[in-house]
Design an enzyme around this catalytic site. Structure first.
Site, PDB file in Angstrom:
ATOM      1  CG  HIS A 295      -2.081   0.894   1.171  1.00  0.00           C
ATOM      2  ND1 HIS A 295      -2.373   1.687   0.084  1.00  0.00           N
ATOM      3  CD2 HIS A 295      -3.036   1.190   2.101  1.00  0.00           C
ATOM      4  CE1 HIS A 295      -3.448   2.406   0.340  1.00  0.00           C
ATOM      5  NE2 HIS A 295      -3.868   2.125   1.564  1.00  0.00           N
ATOM      6  CG  HIS A 334      -3.996   0.396  -8.837  1.00  0.00           C
ATOM      7  ND1 HIS A 334      -5.301   0.297  -8.400  1.00  0.00           N
ATOM      8  CD2 HIS A 334      -3.373   1.275  -8.004  1.00  0.00           C
ATOM      9  CE1 HIS A 334      -5.457   1.099  -7.346  1.00  0.00           C
ATOM     10  NE2 HIS A 334      -4.323   1.695  -7.093  1.00  0.00           N
ATOM     11  CG  ASP A 390       2.860   2.940  -5.932  1.00  0.00           C
ATOM     12  OD1 ASP A 390       2.385   3.714  -5.091  1.00  0.00           O
ATOM     13  OD2 ASP A 390       2.382   1.827  -6.178  1.00  0.00           O
TER      14      ASP A 390
END
Length: 488
Positions: A295, A334, A390
């Site tokens: 996460h 994702h 990310d």
């Protein structure tokens, strides 16, 4: 939030072949109620385990919430197939270009974009509540010098709850936040101001502990992200002002990270909040959830991956190792998005602006080579492993933040989304029901206790406790003799 009406044909017809019975289940907003399946009862088969509870109705098994809706929400919409992300209906691309983190925070929490006066009040309250009680200094100094900043931040959010007894339903009554009257809403808003305002202060304090520096009181006259950078970096310079490009970039990154529907950490906040605990404890729980490498720790993992790859020419070998499951690919794919993450395009544009000031990160070429290789490789294309948000870790790295601070830079803005969903749940029609998922029990059926001398040892890596190798004082103590020492 009222319940929508359904047409007569908006139903699901289910035939239970065990009994031959047919059931009609209403479909509301393309969803069926899981509890409707509890009516589908059948007699137990001969020899069937009682723990299956067949006569009590069907259960829905959904490991990891792959297709289970747990709440009706008006806040954030995601279309993973089309790569769409909207806050209260507004496309994230428009907000990133035209709005600010705090303006979008107002939107997420209260449902509409604020007028100039409304935003002035909201921003003023948040910045005013950024100052911490002096006891917080002693709290942060109690951590080891090398404590992970996310551990400190998680603990600090929980610590805040001990400072504000008026915010605790256990002390003030369980309807403190669910009444929906003027006083209840004012109490709720005060905690919202505090949590958003103090999030940057707590994060900056965690950063300063690691740097061995004194703490900085939040300044006046700066923006939310400007104040954050000031608190982290100011060491006595006169008229210190953070670089405006970095200040703006951080604001954009905060905005796109503010909410992402019912991700793991938001769900944790709601699960914890459903017990009607104080919001500080709920936010601390969300922060702990965000800490994980699947996460909030993912952007840190991306940089560590790029460092391990090194130069662009090493990318092909890394790609092959990923295919063989010898290496882990971070920053691609994702849980929701099956095409490009819409936030990734905003990250790229923001990165270009930052690199003009800081210079290009040396890992950028490696990242681009990895991106190009993955996008051309059928293995990744077939699995829809497109770049996600990310990769913003490259921006944080260029701005000079240490790797282990990246999750903190995710947690600070996500406080906004957590609070928006928490507030919505507190005010939902019908009140708050504590979240209590079902399980499918597959363990041993009833068995009788066996005296210790009659037991047969169960041997297995997962069935027996590990033998831990001890060293230092423990090892020496185990070798010593003393009164009362166990002879086992």
């Amino acid at each position: 939030m009222g319940q929508p009406t359904t047409k007569s044909d908006d139903t699901l017809t289910v035939r239970d072949n065990r009994t031959g019975k047919t059931y009609t289940i209403p479909i509301l907003d393309n969803a069926v109620s899981a509890t409707a399946f509890k009516d589908m009862k059948a007699p137990s088969k001969p020899g069937e385990r009682k723990e299956n509870e067949t006569e009590k109705g069907l259960r829905i098994l959904d490991k990891g919430f792959l297709n289970t809706a747990v709440i009706r929400s008006r806040i954030t919409y995601i279309d993973g197939e089309a790569g769409v992300l909207r806050y209260r209906g507004y496309p994230i691309e428009q907000l990133a270009q035209k709005s600010s983190h705090l303006e979008s925070a107002y939107l997420l929490i209260y449902g509409s974009l604020p007028t100039r006066d409304q935003f002035k009040h909201f921003e003023s309250e948040i910045l005013r509540h950024g100052v911490m009680h002096s006891d917080a200094e002693e709290f942060f100094r109690s951590f080891r010098y090398d404590a992970h900043p996310m551990s400190m931040l998680t603990s600090a959010f929980a610590m805040l709850g001990s400072l504000y007894g008026e915010a605790n339903p256990s002390l003030q009554g369980q309807r403190l936040y669910t009444n929906g009257d003027k006083q209840s809403l004012a109490t709720m808003d005060r905690q919202i101001y505090r949590l958003i305002g103090k999030a940057t202060t707590l994060a900056a304090m965690a950063y300063r502990v690691r740097q061995g520096r004194e703490f900085v009181t939040p300044p006046t006259g700066l923006s939310y992200t400007g104040s954050f950078l000031y608190q982290m970096d100011h060491i006595g310079e006169e008229d210190y002002k953070p670089n405006p490009v970095l200040e703006k970039a951080l604001d954009v990154l905060f905005l796109i990270h503010a909410d992402h529907e019912l991700n793991a950490s938001c769900t944790t906040v709601l699960q914890t909040g459903s017990s009607l605990v104080d919001p500080y404890s709920a936010i601390a729980a969300g922060c702990a959830s965000l800490y994980g490498p699947l996460h909030g720790g993912a952007n840190e993992a991306v940089i560590r991956m790029l460092i391990s790859i090194g130069k662009p020419e090493n990318v092909p070998a890394f790609i092959e190792a990923v295919k063989k499951k010898e290496k882990t690919l971070s920053g691609f794919g994702h849980r929701v998005y099956k095409t490009s993450d819409p936030r990734s395009f905003i990250v790229r544009k923001t990165a270009d602006e930052v690199f003009k000031v800081t210079g290009r990160d040396e890992l950028l070429e490696t990242a681009m080579a990895l991106h190009d290789a993955a996008m051309k490789d059928e293995y990744f294309v077939k699995r829809k492993l497109a770049p996600n948000v990310d990769f913003c870790g490259l921006i944080y790295r260029a701005m000079g933040f240490p790797l282990d601070f990246f999750p903190v830079l995710f947690a600070v803005p996500r406080v906004v989304g957590w609070l928006a969903h928490w507030r919505q749940m507190m005010l939902q029609e019908g009140g708050v029901k504590i979240w209590r998922p079902r399980q499918v029990y597959i363990g041993s059926t009833k068995r009788d206790y066996v005296p210790v001398d009659e037991r047969v040892p169960v041997v297995g890596l997962r069935e027996t406790p590990s033998v831990v190798e001890h060293g230092g004082i423990t090892k020496r103590t185990m070798l010593a003799t003393f009164k009362g020492k166990s002879r086992l």
